[in-house]
Design an enzyme around this catalytic site. Structure first.
Site, mmCIF file in Angstrom:
data_model
loop_
_atom_site.group_PDB
_atom_site.id
_atom_site.type_symbol
_atom_site.label_atom_id
_atom_site.label_comp_id
_atom_site.label_asym_id
_atom_site.label_seq_id
_atom_site.Cartn_x
_atom_site.Cartn_y
_atom_site.Cartn_z
ATOM 1 N N GLY A 41 0.777 -1.310 0.048
ATOM 2 C CA GLY A 41 -0.013 0.000 0.246
ATOM 3 C C GLY A 41 0.973 1.306 0.061
ATOM 4 O O GLY A 41 0.538 2.259 -0.584
ATOM 5 N N THR A 42 2.080 1.158 0.776
ATOM 6 C CA THR A 42 2.909 2.397 0.852
ATOM 7 C C THR A 42 3.506 2.640 -0.446
ATOM 8 O O THR A 42 3.217 4.008 -0.792
ATOM 9 C CB THR A 42 4.011 2.144 1.803
ATOM 10 O OG1 THR A 42 3.441 1.737 2.807
ATOM 11 C CG2 THR A 42 4.936 3.483 1.945
ATOM 12 N N GLN A 85 -7.566 0.053 3.723
ATOM 13 C CA GLN A 85 -8.458 -0.602 4.854
ATOM 14 C C GLN A 85 -9.755 -1.105 4.662
ATOM 15 O O GLN A 85 -10.492 -2.081 5.067
ATOM 16 C CB GLN A 85 -8.369 0.122 5.987
ATOM 17 C CG GLN A 85 -7.001 0.668 6.747
ATOM 18 C CD GLN A 85 -6.640 -0.742 7.400
ATOM 19 O OE1 GLN A 85 -7.337 -1.782 7.965
ATOM 20 N NE2 GLN A 85 -5.128 -0.679 7.838
ATOM 21 N N CYS A 91 3.719 2.145 14.825
ATOM 22 C CA CYS A 91 4.841 2.918 14.065
ATOM 23 C C CYS A 91 5.823 1.754 13.531
ATOM 24 O O CYS A 91 5.776 0.582 14.316
ATOM 25 C CB CYS A 91 5.491 4.039 14.728
ATOM 26 S SG CYS A 91 4.546 5.301 15.021
ATOM 27 N N ASN A 97 -7.675 3.671 9.050
ATOM 28 C CA ASN A 97 -7.166 2.544 9.890
ATOM 29 C C ASN A 97 -7.273 2.691 11.277
ATOM 30 O O ASN A 97 -7.178 1.530 11.942
ATOM 31 C CB ASN A 97 -5.414 2.551 9.390
ATOM 32 C CG ASN A 97 -4.797 3.706 9.465
ATOM 33 O OD1 ASN A 97 -5.224 4.775 8.755
ATOM 34 N ND2 ASN A 97 -3.778 4.018 10.155
ATOM 35 N N THR A 131 10.910 -7.400 -11.580
ATOM 36 C CA THR A 131 10.525 -8.799 -11.692
ATOM 37 C C THR A 131 9.186 -8.897 -10.617
ATOM 38 O O THR A 131 9.415 -8.559 -9.598
ATOM 39 C CB THR A 131 11.513 -9.933 -11.289
ATOM 40 O OG1 THR A 131 12.496 -9.541 -12.298
ATOM 41 C CG2 THR A 131 10.851 -11.347 -11.413
ATOM 42 N N SER A 173 -3.725 -3.038 -0.415
ATOM 43 C CA SER A 173 -2.525 -3.844 0.044
ATOM 44 C C SER A 173 -3.071 -5.196 0.507
ATOM 45 O O SER A 173 -4.047 -5.525 1.055
ATOM 46 C CB SER A 173 -2.259 -3.225 1.291
ATOM 47 O OG SER A 173 -1.194 -3.986 1.937
HETATM 48 N N1 PLP Z 1 -2.640 3.128 3.940
HETATM 49 C C1 PLP Z 1 -3.702 2.675 5.100
HETATM 50 C C2 PLP Z 1 -4.784 3.231 5.292
HETATM 51 C C3 PLP Z 1 -2.719 1.711 5.820
HETATM 52 O O1 PLP Z 1 -3.556 1.172 6.870
HETATM 53 C C4 PLP Z 1 -1.641 1.060 5.582
HETATM 54 C C5 PLP Z 1 -0.922 0.316 6.486
HETATM 55 O O2 PLP Z 1 -1.231 0.209 7.751
HETATM 56 C C6 PLP Z 1 -1.175 1.658 4.292
HETATM 57 C C7 PLP Z 1 -1.502 2.664 3.511
HETATM 58 C C8 PLP Z 1 0.314 0.739 4.072
HETATM 59 O O3 PLP Z 1 0.154 -0.330 3.382
HETATM 60 P P1 PLP Z 1 1.488 -1.272 3.397
HETATM 61 O O4 PLP Z 1 1.512 -1.755 4.718
HETATM 62 O O5 PLP Z 1 0.898 -2.333 2.580
HETATM 63 O O6 PLP Z 1 2.758 -0.986 2.995
#
Ligand code: PLP
Length: 382
Positions: free
Chosen positions: A80-81, A181, A326, A153, A239, A201
């Site tokens: 997700g990041t 989420q 964190c 989240n 990849t 994610s």
């Molecule tokens: N966005 C939200 C709302 C999240 O809760 C999270 C993870 O806690 C992320 C993005 C980040 O996702 P990832 O852990 O797959 O990098």
């Protein structure tokens, strides 16, 4: 650290931190193990490569189906990041407008911009104020990207994203939605939501950690942030993470089949809150007056610091978290509760309990018993 096994094997502790990461579905583990026992790079033209390509594309279809998108518009990422970063950085030189309750994966890249981002305020329940958005769009000095998450989240609060997209498109802005989420927890339709970019994610829906996706509307121009081999149609090189992608696909299929599980989770969550309120009437529940995810409860134990609660519950074999976990494992002050105007003395006593596919009523009983015990102990000491 205890190994992540399914409950049938390891029932010693009660895992109630699904918003941090969900228990991996056994079907995912099985399929990933099988795929990992075979060789093949999805870009190779020979037979094992072609087989790998087929499983990647099947997974892409399953993920697209979960969110009502076209498979060709799903770009795999490392999570997700990365999906959030790709969206915010890939749209080029736009004025970024992000809500004050976004995850750090949106807030941090937004803050990188020279002139910073416009931070959209929320109301006391954590919902973006549409008036604030309209005013910001009118005052924008260049093309805009609005980024608002679908579900928070920490509190589970659901944002009015379809309405936000309507308003933003009226002002010719692009819209990104972090649906990390929300996916798998509420019905989700990329087309109906009307956004241009959406982050997902795998590990929040019972898939592996370290894999995610950015869903893109057909004509959205996006500059790749990782370049090299030209994978993902040039939009994200490297990849493909074959085991991760396959696991993500299996998890997406299961999530789509089990969306109604949210009724069961809501009943358990509500019952838990009711029982805890009966123990301590002064409990505060954040976001409980508006639409929120069925699995999430963000609530205080009055007068007891979040960290103390998390540690005491952990000792009792119950795993929850203090707001946002964190990467350092430290508990930071919640910017979400702060944006909602929650006073420090309340925010400092908040924990997040998040349920998931493997949660049973007995888990809630154990949480309520341990929470009550901690509460009585503190009350006696006071
Ligand atoms: N966005 C939200 C709302 C999240 O809760 C999270 C993870 O806690 C992320 C993005 C980040 O996702 P990832 O852990 O797959 O990098």
């Amino acid at each position: 650290m205890r190994r992540g096994k399914t409950k049938t094997v390891d029932s010693n502790y009660v895992y109630l931190d699904y918003n941090a990461t969900a228990r991996v579905r056994p079907e995912v583990i099985e399929t990933v193990a099988q795929v990992m026992s075979e060789v093949g790079n999805a870009s190779s033209v020979h037979e094992p490569g072609r087989r790998a390509r087929v499983v990647v594309e099947d997974a892409r279809e399953a993920i697209a189906a979960l969110v009502g998108a076209e498979a060709e518009n799903v770009i795999f990422t490392s999570g997700g990041t990365e999906a959030d970063n790709l969206a915010l950085k890939g749209v080029g030189d736009r004025r970024l407008m992000v809500s004050s309750v976004e995850h750090g994966a949106v807030l941090a890249p937004a803050m990188l911009r020279d002139a910073g981002a416009v931070i959209l305020p929320v109301d006391g329940e954590g919902r973006v104020l549409l008036d604030g958005l309209e005013a910001a769009l009118q005052a924008a000095d260049k093309p805009v990207l609005v980024s608002v998450m679908l579900a928070n989240n920490e509190t589970g609060v659901i944002e009015p994203v379809a309405r936000i997209a309507e308003v933003a498109h009226g002002g010719d802005a692009l819209v990104h939605c972090d649906a990390v989420q929300a996916a798998g927890k509420i019905p989700l339709d990329f087309q109906e939501l009307g956004v241009d970019l959406m982050s997902l994610s795998a590990h929040k829906i019972g898939g592996p950690q370290g894999v995610g996706a950015l869903v893109v509307r057909d004509d959205t121009r996006l500059a790749a942030q990782i370049i090299g081999g030209g994978q993902e149609r040039g939009r994200r090189s490297g990849t493909e993470n074959l085991p991760g992608i396959v696991g993500f696909g299996v998890a997406a299929g299961l999530a789509a089949q089990n969306l109604t599980d949210s009724n069961r989770l809501a009943a358990m969550r509500d019952e838990m809150e009711r029982r805890l309120l009966a123990v301590a009437g002064a409990i505060e529940r954040f976001g409980a007056r508006v639409d929120r995810l069925a699995n999430t409860s963000c609530l205080t134990m009055p007068g007891v610091a979040s960290e103390t609660q998390v540690m005491a519950l952990d000792l009792a074999g119950i795993e929850v978290s203090a707001g946002a976990a964190c990467s350092s494992g430290k508990v930071a002050r919640s910017h979400v509760l702060e944006a909602m105007g929650v006073p420090d003395e309340s925010a400092e006593c908040a924990i997040r309990v998040s349920l998931g596919w493997d949660t049973r009523e007995g888990d809630i009983d154990r949480l309520v018993a341990a929470w009550t015990e901690i509460h009585h102990r503190v009350a006696q000491a006071a």
